[in-house]
Structures are given as C-alpha cells and as structure tokens.
Enzyme design. Structure first.
Site, PDB file in Angstrom:
ATOM      1  N   ASP A  80       0.832  -1.199   0.000  1.00  0.00           N
ATOM      2  CA  ASP A  80       0.000   0.000   0.000  1.00  0.00           C
ATOM      3  C   ASP A  80       0.872   1.256   0.000  1.00  0.00           C
ATOM      4  OD1 ASP A  80      -2.333   1.544   0.229  1.00  0.00           O
ATOM      5  OD2 ASP A  80      -2.198   1.557   2.418  1.00  0.00           O
ATOM      6  N   HIS A  81       0.660   2.125  -0.966  1.00  0.00           N
ATOM      7  CA  HIS A  81       1.367   3.407  -1.036  1.00  0.00           C
ATOM      8  C   HIS A  81       2.889   3.268  -1.086  1.00  0.00           C
ATOM      9  CE1 HIS A  81      -1.942   6.299  -0.701  1.00  0.00           C
ATOM     10  NE2 HIS A  81      -2.511   5.418   0.092  1.00  0.00           N
ATOM     11  N   ASP A 102       2.698   5.013  -5.563  1.00  0.00           N
ATOM     12  CA  ASP A 102       2.020   6.291  -5.344  1.00  0.00           C
ATOM     13  C   ASP A 102       2.983   7.433  -5.637  1.00  0.00           C
ATOM     14  OD1 ASP A 102       0.571   8.466  -4.612  1.00  0.00           O
ATOM     15  OD2 ASP A 102       0.362   7.916  -2.496  1.00  0.00           O
ATOM     16  N   GLU A 132      -2.003   6.023  -8.425  1.00  0.00           N
ATOM     17  CA  GLU A 132      -2.925   7.058  -7.953  1.00  0.00           C
ATOM     18  C   GLU A 132      -2.782   8.303  -8.808  1.00  0.00           C
ATOM     19  OE1 GLU A 132      -3.427   9.721  -3.918  1.00  0.00           O
ATOM     20  OE2 GLU A 132      -3.216   7.552  -3.682  1.00  0.00           O
ATOM     21  N   HIS A 177      -7.124  10.325   4.419  1.00  0.00           N
ATOM     22  CA  HIS A 177      -6.593   9.264   5.276  1.00  0.00           C
ATOM     23  C   HIS A 177      -6.804   9.620   6.740  1.00  0.00           C
ATOM     24  CE1 HIS A 177      -3.778   8.285   1.743  1.00  0.00           C
ATOM     25  NE2 HIS A 177      -4.646   7.302   1.848  1.00  0.00           N
ATOM     26  N   GLY A 178      -7.054   8.586   7.532  1.00  0.00           N
ATOM     27  CA  GLY A 178      -7.151   8.796   8.975  1.00  0.00           C
ATOM     28  C   GLY A 178      -8.591   8.899   9.456  1.00  0.00           C
ATOM     29  N   GLY A 208      -8.610   6.116   1.861  1.00  0.00           N
ATOM     30  CA  GLY A 208      -9.130   6.972   2.928  1.00  0.00           C
ATOM     31  C   GLY A 208     -10.600   6.724   3.185  1.00  0.00           C
ATOM     32  N   SER A 210     -12.160   5.115   5.639  1.00  0.00           N
ATOM     33  CA  SER A 210     -12.563   4.728   6.990  1.00  0.00           C
ATOM     34  C   SER A 210     -13.743   5.528   7.529  1.00  0.00           C
ATOM     35  CB  SER A 210     -11.371   4.859   7.957  1.00  0.00           C
ATOM     36  OG  SER A 210     -10.505   3.757   7.844  1.00  0.00           O
ATOM     37  N   ASN A 229      -9.878   0.997   0.703  1.00  0.00           N
ATOM     38  CA  ASN A 229      -8.850   0.839   1.724  1.00  0.00           C
ATOM     39  C   ASN A 229      -9.386   1.212   3.100  1.00  0.00           C
ATOM     40  OD1 ASN A 229      -7.335   0.547  -0.657  1.00  0.00           O
ATOM     41  ND2 ASN A 229      -5.532   1.485   0.268  1.00  0.00           N
TER      42      ASN A 229
END
Length: 287
Positions: A80-81, A102, A132, A177-178, A208, A210, A229
C-alpha cells in the site's frame, strides 16, 4: 487462495461489489482479518504499508502468504502506497501479489514515468499494479500521508492508464486518510466518480475510506468502486478494546489473554465494512 489484484478486482468490477483492503500492522490484526474473511466467505486484500513492512520484516510476509494459501477465500497481498522504486522491488521479492506505486505528489509526467517503470518490472512476476492520480487528503493522524485534495481529472485518468498500463487506479473524489475530527464533514463527489467510471476501463480504488458516511460509500460501490482501503477504523477498534482490557486487568501480560477480545472488536468492524461493500459471500464467484 492467493491471487493477484487484477484477478481479484476483475470479478468485483463485473459483479458490483468492492473488496476491502485492510492494513495489516501486526500478527493479531492479520489473524482477525483472515478469520473474518473466512467466517463471511468474503474475498479480502491484506494491505501492508512500507513503514509496516519495515517494522514487521520480510519474514512476516511469509506468514501472510501461508495464511492466504490455506484460506478458503481468495486473498491478495498488497503493498500500500509504495513511494519508491526500491520499495516496489522489495515487495515483489518478498512475494506480494500486488503493489501500489504512489507518485501522485510528483508532476504528471514523472508519475507516468515511474509508474510505467513499475508496471514493466511487476508484470514479469505476475504482480498487479495500482497507481494514484490526484491526491487524497489527510486528517493528520495517518502514516499514509496525503495533502489537500486534488480531484482526479477523468480525461487525464484515461491518458494516464493508456500510457502506463496499470491494472487499477486510485481516484481522489473527496476522501482523506485517517479518522476524521468531529468538525470535518467529508463529502464524496459521486458525479465525478460517475464521469471517471464512464471514461476509463480499469477497476477504481477508493483510499481513505474509513470515516466517510456509509451511504456515500455504498453508493460509490454501486457506481463502480471495486476496492476500498480501510486502516484506521479496524486499528481504532482493536486498540480501543486493548486499552479497556488492560485497564480492567492491569496485571495481565500474556498476549493470548489480552488480544482475543481485541481481535473480536476488530472483526466486528471488518464484518460491517464487508457488508457495506457487498463483499460477503462473494468468495464463491472465484471458484
């Protein structure tokens, strides 16, 4: 069953569901995700960030590979990334079946150049490639970084895919993200997603994912998102329970006593995400 991302998402794209990519930051989290996937007959992606790989070490990937081979459901092991070509090479050598390069923070031309280079190397080992275009935002509490959101341009996305040969594309349509703070109200640009979906012919990825509203996430899957993700939500649930267990049992020191309820808390969130993405029961489509 261990497969690559191209195989995984081709089925998801055709059957209108999204596969969750859960970031695996420890053996306990790996166990929780694998158990949840098998209990719900759901395909899953085991995602590992370069910082997690650096901490866990290459030998951890052997464990992931073993778990995937033994599993009754299809699994992908995904970097990932990945931000550097060297990180991509390390992942391929370790046995990852999918990598993400990325380079979205670079110029468009440089993003094309390094992505094309990664595709050329990865295809030799039957490793699929995600890239991306545009940039995902950040809430400031995620190792995945990010910046102010720069939305993906549909026409540029088609040109990028044509020039690089990638297997899937992460798009920027309004996620970060987060875990979002209470005063932050995210909103996905679903009209933009529709335009991108109508313009390109590879599976689309949402990073991102979540903390966005469930209704928007479910709608994005219907429109054409094939991979989402999830990192912060499962880790938050796991470590929230971890703190509670330790507070209630301050003398406990054995992981096999402390971690089972934490794994259960993680699995509850993971199952909800699988259901939201229409992923439950879809492992049968790969048999």
């Amino acid at each position: 069953m261990l497969i690559n991302m191209k195989e995984m998402l081709a089925v998801a794209d055709k059957n209108e569901f999204a596969v969750p990519a859960f970031n695996i930051g420890s053996g306990a989290i790996l166990r929780g995700v694998v158990e949840c996937a098998e209990e719900n007959n759901a395909p899953v992606i085991l995602a590992i960030h370069p910082t997690e790989l650096e901490f866990l070490g290459d030998s951890f990937i052997k464990t992931c590979i073993d778990e995937a081979h033994k599993a009754r459901v299809p699994m992908v092991i995904h970097l990932d990334h990945g931000g550097k070509f060297e990180e991509i090479l390390r992942a391929i050598r370790c046995g990852f079946t999918s990598v993400m390069i990325d380079a979205s923070h670079m110029s468009y031309e440089d993003n094309i150049a390094i992505t094309k280079k990664v595709v050329e190397v990865a295809k030799v080992s039957d490793v699929s490639v995600e890239a991306e275009l545009g940039t995902i935002g950040t809430t400031g509490d995620s190792y995945e970084g990010g910046s102010d959101i720069i939305y993906t341009d549909p026409k540029q996305a088609k040109d990028f895919i044509d020039k690089t040969g990638i297997d899937s594309l992460a798009v920027a349509i309004g996620t970060a993200h987060g875990i979002y703070p209470k005063d932050m109200k995210p909103e996905l640009k679903l009209d933009l997603l529709k335009e991108i979906r109508d313009t390109v012919d590879v599976p689309l990825v949402l990073h991102g994912g979540s903390s966005n509203p469930d209704k928007e996430i479910a709608e994005s899957v219907k429109i054409g998102i094939s991979k989402i993700n999830i990192s912060s939500d499962i880790k938050f649930a796991f470590y929230k329970k971890y703190r509670e267990v330790l507070a209630e049992n301050p003398k406990w020191i054995e992981p096999n006593a402390i971690e089972p309820p934490c794994i259960d808390a993680l699995k509850e969130v993971a199952k909800f995400k699988m259901s939201l993405f229409n992923d439950i029961g879809k492992a049968d489509l790969y048999r």
